[in-house]
Design a protein around this motif. Structure first.
Motif, PDB file in Angstrom:
ATOM      1  N   LYS A   1     125.051  27.893  54.250  1.00 17.17           N
ATOM      2  CA  LYS A   1     125.326  29.283  54.621  1.00 17.17           C
ATOM      3  C   LYS A   1     125.960  29.421  55.995  1.00 17.17           C
ATOM      4  O   LYS A   1     126.272  30.500  56.425  1.00 17.17           O
ATOM      5  N   SER A   2     126.149  28.324  56.674  1.00 15.27           N
ATOM      6  CA  SER A   2     126.668  28.376  58.028  1.00 15.27           C
ATOM      7  C   SER A   2     128.185  28.283  58.026  1.00 15.27           C
ATOM      8  O   SER A   2     128.773  27.500  57.304  1.00 15.27           O
ATOM      9  N   THR A   3     128.812  29.114  58.862  1.00 18.27           N
ATOM     10  CA  THR A   3     130.264  29.024  59.002  1.00 18.27           C
ATOM     11  C   THR A   3     130.636  28.221  60.244  1.00 18.27           C
ATOM     12  O   THR A   3     131.756  27.771  60.373  1.00 18.27           O
ATOM     13  N   SER A   4     129.686  28.039  61.157  1.00 22.55           N
ATOM     14  CA  SER A   4     130.003  27.345  62.398  1.00 22.55           C
ATOM     15  C   SER A   4     129.755  25.847  62.314  1.00 22.55           C
ATOM     16  O   SER A   4     130.312  25.085  63.091  1.00 22.55           O
ATOM     17  N   ASN A   5     128.925  25.415  61.391  1.00 23.40           N
ATOM     18  CA  ASN A   5     128.610  23.993  61.290  1.00 23.40           C
ATOM     19  C   ASN A   5     129.559  23.308  60.322  1.00 23.40           C
ATOM     20  O   ASN A   5     130.021  23.884  59.355  1.00 23.40           O
ATOM     21  N   SER A   6     129.792  22.061  60.596  1.00 21.65           N
ATOM     22  CA  SER A   6     130.618  21.247  59.711  1.00 21.65           C
ATOM     23  C   SER A   6     129.730  20.575  58.688  1.00 21.65           C
ATOM     24  O   SER A   6     128.549  20.371  58.918  1.00 21.65           O
ATOM     25  N   ASN A   7     130.315  20.210  57.603  1.00 25.43           N
ATOM     26  CA  ASN A   7     129.583  19.432  56.616  1.00 25.43           C
ATOM     27  C   ASN A   7     130.046  17.976  56.631  1.00 25.43           C
ATOM     28  O   ASN A   7     129.815  17.247  55.682  1.00 25.43           O
ATOM     29  N   GLY A   8     130.680  17.559  57.714  1.00 27.87           N
ATOM     30  CA  GLY A   8     131.146  16.189  57.852  1.00 27.87           C
ATOM     31  C   GLY A   8     130.078  15.223  58.324  1.00 27.87           C
ATOM     32  O   GLY A   8     130.267  14.007  58.239  1.00 27.87           O
TER      33      GLY A   8
END
Length: 154
Positions: free
Chosen positions: A93-100
């Motif tokens: 749900k986060s737009t600021s965190n990366s999923n890398g």
């Protein structure tokens, strides 16, 4: 055996901010990065490329394609193992965190590398895991950018 360093986007972004690559004063840092990349000692996951928004870093990344390790079968399998143990590492749900992050850690596992990150540990009691938590859980060495630079300039 030489250490392989696996750099997180936040450490690279901080390096670009703190040690502006267009300033002559900081050119030895970026020249050292270039040398480490050429020797295969400084790498990252191809998945962090999306996190680089700075124009200088984007231009730099185009000149250092070998820095970005593609997702091999082994890295994908290691990513699955990381997410199985730490499913909350990806924050949907986060737009600021990366999923890398899981791919970065999997790249470190696959290359027996030391992660360079400026992330701080998350709160394990609440399941808010960050890169340092996961590195500890998988017994992966990690350090922040300044410690990394201190080791390089000895």
């Amino acid at each position: 055996m030489k250490t392989v360093y696996v750099m997180d986007a936040c450490a690279l972004i901080d390096a670009a901010k703190e040690y502006n690559m267009s300033k002559k004063t900081f050119s030895p840092i970026w020249e050292t990065f270039d040398e480490l990349i050429s020797n295969g000692q400084l790498i990252t996951s191809s998945e962090i490329l999306d996190e680089l928004k700075d124009d200088d870093l984007i231009a730099w990344s185009k000149q250092h394609k070998e820095f970005f390790v593609p997702l091999s079968k082994e890295i994908q399998e290691q990513t699955a193992a990381v997410l199985k143990k730490y499913p909350t590492l990806i924050k949907m749900k986060s737009t600021s965190n990366s999923n890398g992050d899981p791919f970065l850690i999997a790249t470190a596992i696959a290359n027996n590398g030391c992660v360079v990150t400026n992330e701080r540990s998350g709160d394990e009691k609440t399941g808010d895991f960050h890169i340092p938590n996961v590195c500890k859980g998988f017994d992966i060495a990690y350090m922040d950018l300044h410690t990394f630079l201190d080791q390089l300039i000895q």
